[in-house]
Design an enzyme around this catalytic site. Structure first.
Site, PDB file in Angstrom:
ATOM      1  N   GLY A 275     -44.939  15.259 -20.195  1.00 26.15           N
ATOM      2  CA  GLY A 275     -44.340  14.593 -19.039  1.00 26.15           C
ATOM      3  C   GLY A 275     -42.849  14.476 -19.183  1.00 26.15           C
TER       4      GLY A 275
ATOM      5  N   GLY B  63     -39.182  12.425 -17.085  1.00 29.57           N
ATOM      6  CA  GLY B  63     -38.706  11.495 -16.068  1.00 29.57           C
ATOM      7  C   GLY B  63     -37.282  11.072 -16.352  1.00 29.57           C
ATOM      8  N   GLY B  64     -36.791  10.094 -15.573  1.00 35.04           N
ATOM      9  CA  GLY B  64     -35.429   9.618 -15.748  1.00 35.04           C
ATOM     10  C   GLY B  64     -35.202   9.018 -17.121  1.00 35.04           C
ATOM     11  N   PHE B  65     -36.250   8.458 -17.727  1.00 36.50           N
ATOM     12  CA  PHE B  65     -36.157   7.864 -19.056  1.00 36.50           C
ATOM     13  C   PHE B  65     -35.967   8.942 -20.119  1.00 36.50           C
ATOM     14  CE2 PHE B  65     -37.270   4.599 -22.186  1.00 36.50           C
ATOM     15  CZ  PHE B  65     -37.734   5.355 -23.235  1.00 36.50           C
ATOM     16  N   GLY B  66     -36.663  10.043 -19.993  1.00 39.66           N
ATOM     17  CA  GLY B  66     -36.630  11.104 -20.984  1.00 39.66           C
ATOM     18  C   GLY B  66     -37.911  11.905 -20.950  1.00 39.66           C
TER      19      GLY B  66
ATOM     20  N   VAL C 255     -41.964  12.798 -22.546  1.00 40.81           N
ATOM     21  CA  VAL C 255     -43.172  12.203 -23.116  1.00 40.81           C
ATOM     22  C   VAL C 255     -43.937  13.287 -23.858  1.00 40.81           C
ATOM     23  CG1 VAL C 255     -45.292  10.928 -22.656  1.00 40.81           C
ATOM     24  CG2 VAL C 255     -43.295  10.559 -21.206  1.00 40.81           C
TER      25      VAL C 255
ATOM     26  N   LYS D  96     -43.025   8.181 -25.740  1.00 42.43           N
ATOM     27  CA  LYS D  96     -42.025   8.197 -24.668  1.00 42.43           C
ATOM     28  C   LYS D  96     -40.658   8.116 -25.328  1.00 42.43           C
ATOM     29  CE  LYS D  96     -41.288   5.648 -20.325  1.00 42.43           C
ATOM     30  NZ  LYS D  96     -41.760   4.453 -19.570  1.00 42.43           N
TER      31      LYS D  96
ATOM     32  N   ASP E  69     -43.266  -0.807  -8.959  1.00 39.21           N
ATOM     33  CA  ASP E  69     -43.413   0.642  -8.777  1.00 39.21           C
ATOM     34  C   ASP E  69     -44.872   1.071  -8.937  1.00 39.21           C
ATOM     35  OD1 ASP E  69     -42.417   3.103  -8.109  1.00 39.21           O
ATOM     36  OD2 ASP E  69     -41.910   3.666 -10.149  1.00 39.21           O
TER      37      ASP E  69
END
Length: 819
Positions: free
Chosen positions: A506, A508-511, A513, A527, A624
């Protein structure tokens, strides 16, 4: 006479043998990769590339009775990457492919009628057709040295809906060939659809069109990236863009041989990068070009700029005002903006610079590749019609000038770049800007003086702070308060095979996975905070603070964290069945979720949300909640995940307000999306949307119906008022559903998405309504939903905040595969 009979007999034998070869298929290319004029391919026989990667032959998609000549991956026959006769399929199974003595390909049907053919202007002495291991089907002279210039014809010059590695998308100015992707009409209808993806008429920009209407535009290549697109360093790819007197094109190469990739445009117009990892048989979507509302072409109209991270997302460029103020008040920005003060050609005027934006569409423009930025400014000032100028290339060379309205500008904040565009404004606007700047300078000077006064105090504390820095850094994970286990970096690196791409599940904006396995065999999801993330640290701290204190069977479990220097990682339990949206929005997998299982999932999500709102030590507002943030374990039990933007309420607090609205349109309540107000009732609204999506198997965002222009909420509302609520139910549930239970869930979903928060039920009441059959008769009738009008009949532009820009681009994480 005897000689005549003998000759006739010989010719008969020859013709019989030829017909036997032609129609029995005993003399054909079925195992080789080449086709000669004495050979043919018919239904049931194929060419296979030398490396056993691609296969060419006739096929019939799905239950269709039409036959096409196509190329597909040999080990993935359902993935067709090229179709020859997509505009004229064969309606019988006796079609065959042949190459003529001059080097043209022909498809004949059972009556020897030409169905499709190539038209090469060159001929060859000994022509052959060959299927290359790149997926390119070429015609060449067998006696000619192997090079692309010698090809008489190649399938790469006539793409279908797929770009393969090495394939050029763009124009050859010498030959006049324009290579672009065209979507199919449907899953089983391979004829050209409405959507295309290729170079625009200016040959500098890539455009997605629906018919003749632009739907998405990618700005021109600046030598490093496409204007306005975030820089994406993907180690497994090399992007090549060329613009010169002979050609303008883009192609890609895959550097990691264990990965297969392709770019496609599907029947809905989405342009997606798909990857297939070694020893897997399922394609993964790496990215989609259409990410949010600001990617919609000219979403904010002429002279408007789209800023996805603010609400409302449209505003006028500096020096411009809305052309139709009333339309802007109802969030319809298609009218765009006009100048506040008209340009006066007698005045010199000036320019205001805007950085980090996608350059406007090249509708009326002039390009001079020899000019630098300074000369470009002078040239623009000479022409009264010139409205803006910019560099074409990142190194400062190349002059682009615009004339007329500036259309399809959007802001990007993911990265900082000095390259920008200079908007022409009257002298009065420049003076206003200077006055503002002077005021800001005064404020800065005063603030600096105050800060200087505090400097002495800071220096006195510095010695003590230095001693405590390591402890403060470690306490960022709230170790002493949260008692969260700390994992060693070496352990996590080993568990994830040193964070290899094959373990990535995965992004996303966080980084990113990753899936990992500890030495005891326990599967985990890791994560990992991206070092370039602007919001990741805040999200990391928020998620640690929130979820480490929560314990519930319907919340994803945080096992610990890892902190080493600038590394920040969260370690979760691994969820083998990915996320809820992986099932309910897929035509095949949705059938695995029967009604009893869906009802269990609904109850699980509701109980998890009730725990957050009422039963935990802290009152948590998730902010969210959506299908991709509900993960499923190996028994398909739901677990709410992703607390990166969750908020904690204390005491008797029931509502809060923020100036920074972050979440997912389509799930956000009206009061949160418009005013920034959030409460437990905001989560209830999101739950209501999710319930209706689980019922119907349809997404709220982008829902279309031939009879109206409402989204899913509006459609459910219409059916409820017409006493046809059961028509909302996913058809695959007909054999397993309990009708009274389904109707009750739809009614509860509609109660949850009512426009005003005070009309929505609390989570404790939601759980009671769902779990108690006897309460059905006393349930109140639902009122009008919030954000239920999606499109107007006159225009497909958005009306209201009902679309769903993914929060991947903000701070929350949406998994590609699940964790």
């Amino acid at each position: 006479m005897k000689y005549f009979h003998f000759s006739f007999l010989m010719w008969t034998l020859v013709l019989t043998f030829f017909q036997y070869c032609l129609f029995s298929g005993s003399y054909r290319a079925s195992a080789a990769d080449t086709l000669a004029p004495t050979q043919f391919i018919r239904n049931g026989s194929t060419l296979v590339s030398s490396g056993q990667t691609f296969e060419l032959g006739f096929f019939s998609p799905g239950e269709s009775n039409k036959y096409y000549l196509g190329i597909w991956y040999k080990r993935l026959p359902d993935t067709v990457v090229w179709v020859g006769n997509r505009e004229n399929p064969v309606i019988d199974s006796h079609a065959f492919l042949n190459i003529s003595s001059t080097g043209n390909l022909f498809i004949f049907d059972g009556q020897n009628t030409t169905i499709w053919s190539t038209n090469s202007s060159r001929s060859a002495k000994n022509p052959i057709a060959q299927l290359l291991d790149s997926g390119n089907f070429v015609v060449k002279d067998e006696d000619t040295y192997e090079d692309t210039e010698s090809y008489l014809w190649e399938s790469f010059d006539f793409p279908s809906d797929t770009q393969l590695a090495g394939m050029k998308i763009g124009r050859n100015f010498k030959t006049g060939i324009n290579r672009y992707l065209t979507a199919r009409k449907g899953v089983n209808d391979l004829s050209p659809g409405d959507f295309t993806f290729g170079l625009g008429n200016d040959s500098l920009q890539f455009v997605v069109r629906e018919g003749t209407k632009k739907r998405l535009r990618i700005g021109p290549w600046n030598g490093i990236k496409y204007s306005g697109r975030p820089s994406q360093i993907i180690p497994i790819f090399n992007q090549v863009s060329v613009y010169n007197a002979e050609e303008a094109y883009n192609r890609f190469e895959v550097t990691d041989k264990s990965i297969i990739s392709r770019l496609t445009v599907n029947e809905s117009g989405l342009v997606q990068r798909l990857v297939l990892y070694e020893n897997t048989s399922e394609w993964t979507v790496m990215f989609t070009l259409q990410n949010d509302l600001c990617d919609d072409y000219a979403h904010c109209g002429p002279n408007g700029i789209c800023k996805i991270n603010q609400l409302p997302i449209c505003e006028c460029l500096e020096g411009f005002v809305p052309r139709l103020e009333r339309m802007w008040q109802v969030l319809n920005w298609t009218g765009g903006c006009v100048r506040r003060t008209p340009l006066d050609c007698q005045e010199r005027g000036g320019f205001l610079k805007i950085k980090n934006v996608k350059l406007p569409d090249l509708l009326q423009f002039k390009l001079d590749e020899r000019m630098n930025l300074k000369d470009c400014r002078v040239e623009c000032l000479k022409n009264c019609s010139c409205t803006a100028y910019a560099n074409l290339n990142y190194n400062g060379s190349g002059c682009l000038m615009w004339f007329g309205n500036l259309i399809d500008i959007r802001e990007y904040i993911e990265e900082q770049s000095e390259q920008g565009i200079y908007i022409r404004v009257p002298a009065s606007e420049i003076r206003t800007g200077d006055s503002i700047w002077k005021s800001r300078r005064i404020v800065i000077i005063v603030a600096s003086s105050m800060l200087f006064g505090l400097l002495a105090l800071v220096l006195m504390c510095w010695y003590m702070i230095r001693k405590c820095r390591r402890k403060i850094k470690e306490s960022q994970a709230n170790k002493e308060d949260l008692e969260l286990p700390l994992f060693d970096f070496v352990t996590i690196a080993s568990a994830t095979n040193n964070f290899s791409d094959s373990n990535k599940i995965g992004t996303g904006g966080f980084g990113l996975v990753y899936k990992g396995e500890l030495f005891k065999g326990q599967e985990i999801a890791v994560k990992r905070l991206s070092r370039n993330s602007q919001q990741g640290v805040e999200q990391f701290m928020n998620e640690v603070a929130m979820i480490s204190k929560l314990q519930h069977r319907n919340l994803v479990r945080l096992l610990g964290c890892c902190i080493k220097r600038d590394e920040r990682m969260l370690i979760y339990e691994f969820m083998s069945n990915r996320s809820l949206n992986y099932f309910i929005f897929d035509e095949t997998r949705r059938k695995l979720l029967t009604w009893p299982k869906r009802f269990e999932i609904i109850m699980g999500i509701s109980r998890g949300l009730l725990y957050l709102h009422q039963d935990s030590r802290l009152r948590i507002i998730h902010r969210d909640l959506k299908a991709s943030n509900v993960l499923l374990d190996n028994e398909l039990n739901p677990k709410i995940s992703d607390f990166g933007i969750a908020k904690m309420f204390g005491g008797d607090q029931v509502e809060a307000k923020t100036n920074r609205v972050i979440g997912t349109y389509g799930y956000m309540s009206p009061e949160y999306a418009i005013d920034g107000k959030f409460s437990v009732k905001s989560d209830v609204f999101s739950l209501g949307v999710l319930l209706l999506e689980i019922m119907s198997g349809k997404k709220n965002r982008g829902f279309n119906h031939p009879d109206h222009y409402h989204n899913l909420l509006g459609h459910a509302w219409l059916l409820w008022n017409d006493e046809k609520a059961l028509e909302l139910m996913d058809r695959c549930l007909e054999d397993s559903c309990v009708e009274a239970q389904v109707v009750r869930c739809i009614q509860v979903g509609l109660l949850c998405v009512q426009k005003h928060g005070e009309d929505r039920p609390t989570m404790s009441y939601v759980v009671r309504m769902l779990d108690n059959e006897e309460i059905t008769s006393t349930l109140p009738p639902p009122k009008e939903p919030g954000f239920y009008v999606e499109r107007s009949s006159a225009d497909t532009s958005a009306v209201g905040l009902h679309m769903e820009p993914s929060t991947e681009n903000a701070v929350t994480l949406t998994l590609e595969e699940g964790r």
